[in-house]
Design a protein around this motif. Sequence first.
Motif, PDB file in Angstrom:
ATOM      1  N   TYR A   1       0.854  -1.190   0.000  1.00  0.00           N
ATOM      2  CA  TYR A   1       0.000   0.000   0.000  1.00  0.00           C
ATOM      3  C   TYR A   1       0.893   1.244   0.000  1.00  0.00           C
ATOM      4  N   TYR A   2       0.558   2.194  -0.866  1.00  0.00           N
ATOM      5  CA  TYR A   2       1.404   3.370  -1.043  1.00  0.00           C
ATOM      6  C   TYR A   2       0.649   4.662  -0.733  1.00  0.00           C
ATOM      7  N   ILE A   3       1.372   5.608  -0.147  1.00  0.00           N
ATOM      8  CA  ILE A   3       0.976   7.013  -0.112  1.00  0.00           C
ATOM      9  C   ILE A   3       2.051   7.770  -0.882  1.00  0.00           C
ATOM     10  N   TYR A   4       1.645   8.650  -1.791  1.00  0.00           N
ATOM     11  CA  TYR A   4       2.635   9.404  -2.556  1.00  0.00           C
ATOM     12  C   TYR A   4       2.278  10.890  -2.530  1.00  0.00           C
ATOM     13  N   ARG A   5       3.273  11.706  -2.780  1.00  0.00           N
ATOM     14  CA  ARG A   5       3.044  13.151  -2.775  1.00  0.00           C
ATOM     15  C   ARG A   5       3.816  13.811  -3.910  1.00  0.00           C
ATOM     16  N   PHE A   6       3.203  14.845  -4.486  1.00  0.00           N
ATOM     17  CA  PHE A   6       3.857  15.677  -5.483  1.00  0.00           C
ATOM     18  C   PHE A   6       4.353  16.940  -4.782  1.00  0.00           C
ATOM     19  N   ILE A   7       5.582  17.327  -5.066  1.00  0.00           N
ATOM     20  CA  ILE A   7       6.194  18.494  -4.434  1.00  0.00           C
ATOM     21  C   ILE A   7       6.618  19.476  -5.517  1.00  0.00           C
ATOM     22  N   ASN A   8       6.341  20.767  -5.302  1.00  0.00           N
ATOM     23  CA  ASN A   8       6.722  21.767  -6.304  1.00  0.00           C
ATOM     24  C   ASN A   8       8.130  22.297  -6.035  1.00  0.00           C
ATOM     25  N   LYS A   9       8.569  23.244  -6.847  1.00  0.00           N
ATOM     26  CA  LYS A   9       9.945  23.738  -6.749  1.00  0.00           C
ATOM     27  C   LYS A   9      10.208  24.502  -5.460  1.00  0.00           C
ATOM     28  N   ASN A  10       9.140  24.941  -4.777  1.00  0.00           N
ATOM     29  CA  ASN A  10       9.293  25.642  -3.500  1.00  0.00           C
ATOM     30  C   ASN A  10       9.285  24.693  -2.306  1.00  0.00           C
ATOM     31  N   GLY A  11       9.221  23.392  -2.595  1.00  0.00           N
ATOM     32  CA  GLY A  11       9.206  22.411  -1.514  1.00  0.00           C
ATOM     33  C   GLY A  11       7.841  22.200  -0.900  1.00  0.00           C
ATOM     34  N   GLU A  12       6.791  22.727  -1.537  1.00  0.00           N
ATOM     35  CA  GLU A  12       5.433  22.598  -1.011  1.00  0.00           C
ATOM     36  C   GLU A  12       4.778  21.332  -1.557  1.00  0.00           C
ATOM     37  N   VAL A  13       4.053  20.631  -0.696  1.00  0.00           N
ATOM     38  CA  VAL A  13       3.292  19.461  -1.130  1.00  0.00           C
ATOM     39  C   VAL A  13       2.026  19.959  -1.820  1.00  0.00           C
ATOM     40  N   ILE A  14       1.860  19.620  -3.097  1.00  0.00           N
ATOM     41  CA  ILE A  14       0.710  20.121  -3.854  1.00  0.00           C
ATOM     42  C   ILE A  14      -0.338  19.043  -4.107  1.00  0.00           C
ATOM     43  N   TYR A  15       0.024  17.780  -3.860  1.00  0.00           N
ATOM     44  CA  TYR A  15      -0.964  16.709  -4.014  1.00  0.00           C
ATOM     45  C   TYR A  15      -0.527  15.490  -3.219  1.00  0.00           C
ATOM     46  N   VAL A  16      -1.503  14.840  -2.578  1.00  0.00           N
ATOM     47  CA  VAL A  16      -1.272  13.585  -1.865  1.00  0.00           C
ATOM     48  C   VAL A  16      -2.249  12.550  -2.402  1.00  0.00           C
ATOM     49  N   GLY A  17      -1.745  11.374  -2.722  1.00  0.00           N
ATOM     50  CA  GLY A  17      -2.606  10.311  -3.231  1.00  0.00           C
ATOM     51  C   GLY A  17      -2.256   8.975  -2.604  1.00  0.00           C
ATOM     52  N   LYS A  18      -3.056   7.974  -2.919  1.00  0.00           N
ATOM     53  CA  LYS A  18      -2.821   6.621  -2.410  1.00  0.00           C
ATOM     54  C   LYS A  18      -3.040   5.636  -3.549  1.00  0.00           C
ATOM     55  N   THR A  19      -2.448   4.462  -3.431  1.00  0.00           N
ATOM     56  CA  THR A  19      -2.632   3.446  -4.463  1.00  0.00           C
ATOM     57  C   THR A  19      -2.198   2.080  -3.946  1.00  0.00           C
ATOM     58  N   VAL A  20      -2.794   1.049  -4.510  1.00  0.00           N
ATOM     59  CA  VAL A  20      -2.336  -0.319  -4.266  1.00  0.00           C
ATOM     60  C   VAL A  20      -1.640  -0.859  -5.513  1.00  0.00           C
ATOM     61  N   GLN A  21      -1.607  -0.040  -6.567  1.00  0.00           N
ATOM     62  CA  GLN A  21      -0.831  -0.402  -7.750  1.00  0.00           C
ATOM     63  C   GLN A  21       0.651  -0.224  -7.452  1.00  0.00           C
ATOM     64  N   PRO A  22       1.526  -0.933  -8.154  1.00  0.00           N
ATOM     65  CA  PRO A  22       2.949  -0.596  -8.059  1.00  0.00           C
ATOM     66  C   PRO A  22       3.119   0.892  -8.358  1.00  0.00           C
ATOM     67  N   ILE A  23       3.961   1.556  -7.607  1.00  0.00           N
ATOM     68  CA  ILE A  23       4.024   3.012  -7.666  1.00  0.00           C
ATOM     69  C   ILE A  23       4.352   3.530  -9.070  1.00  0.00           C
ATOM     70  N   LYS A  24       5.219   2.825  -9.800  1.00  0.00           N
ATOM     71  CA  LYS A  24       5.552   3.271 -11.157  1.00  0.00           C
ATOM     72  C   LYS A  24       4.350   3.130 -12.089  1.00  0.00           C
ATOM     73  N   ASN A  25       3.562   2.088 -11.885  1.00  0.00           N
ATOM     74  CA  ASN A  25       2.350   1.927 -12.690  1.00  0.00           C
ATOM     75  C   ASN A  25       1.372   3.066 -12.430  1.00  0.00           C
ATOM     76  N   ARG A  26       1.247   3.443 -11.147  1.00  0.00           N
ATOM     77  CA  ARG A  26       0.324   4.521 -10.798  1.00  0.00           C
ATOM     78  C   ARG A  26       0.774   5.842 -11.413  1.00  0.00           C
ATOM     79  N   MET A  27       2.087   6.087 -11.405  1.00  0.00           N
ATOM     80  CA  MET A  27       2.591   7.310 -12.016  1.00  0.00           C
ATOM     81  C   MET A  27       2.379   7.285 -13.528  1.00  0.00           C
ATOM     82  N   GLY A  28       2.450   6.083 -14.108  1.00  0.00           N
ATOM     83  CA  GLY A  28       2.183   5.961 -15.531  1.00  0.00           C
ATOM     84  C   GLY A  28       0.764   6.361 -15.875  1.00  0.00           C
TER      85      GLY A  28
END
Length: 286
Positions: free
Chosen positions: A20-47
């Motif tokens: 089980y994964y929790i992932y976050r997108f971070i912008n150039k200022n170091g701010e978290v702009i999105y948080v998501g979850k997935t049970v897919q392999p993380i690379k598949n989810r990013m795909g």
Amino acid sequence: MVELEGKRRVRENKKDNVTYYIYRFINKNGEVIYVGKTVQPIKNRMGVHFGFSGHLKLECYEQKESIEYITLKSRIDMNIKEMYYIGKWKPVFNSDYNKLYHEEMTIKINEDDNWIILNEDIEKFNENKKKKPINHLTLEDIKKFVDSIDVNTLTGKRDKAILLLSFSLGLRISELTSINVEDIEITDKELIIKIFNNTKNAYISKIVMYSHNEYCTIVALQDWIKNSKIKSDSLFRSIKKSDLVFTRLSSQSVTDIVKKYSTLAGFDPTLYSGDSLKSGYVKSNL
């Protein structure tokens, strides 16, 4: 009995192998702009995110500077951690959650998480997103979508209301999925609906008029509400077996609905997403 027990063990073993994964997108200022979850392999989810099926705003993908993730051992841990981090960081692109859970968080959870940087294939993800085509839906297109729906089913009634309402008002997916029954008012002349605007941090009212044909947004919405027996809270929800109306519909589910009916209507589903409804918005109602 032995055979049944063996099958049960197989299912348990498969469940034990899930990560089980929790992932976050971070912008150039170091701010978290999105948080998501997935049970897919993380690379598949990013795909999925950075391919044709990404359901977030394009600005989110463009602002992303890095991706980080953690792994967890159970689904409930994943769900709790996701809600916790969204409540803590209030990422700008988790707008549907921010609207629903706007209270201040008062609990503390162990944050000793080992966030792993996902470096591999980031540039590839970025290139895929740049190439993503988003075709807008015209009035004739949306009619073909609606004509392909089996409106004798509860799922069909819901999907018809979703397509017509989103198209007639040009709604973002997050705006659509965050609508509650309490946000709508239907009179003998029109539909008045309150939409939460994240930019203004306030509700704005939008109006749809009756069109008096088979593509009438108001009639489709009334049909869904009547047959789903929803009285309050989430307007659009997932549907399980035996027409059991369940939880609030997710953004990804709306994208899946658009792709489903684009296929049934004879279109290429890879060229359409949930954003096609907003981009195909016309000022005149159906």
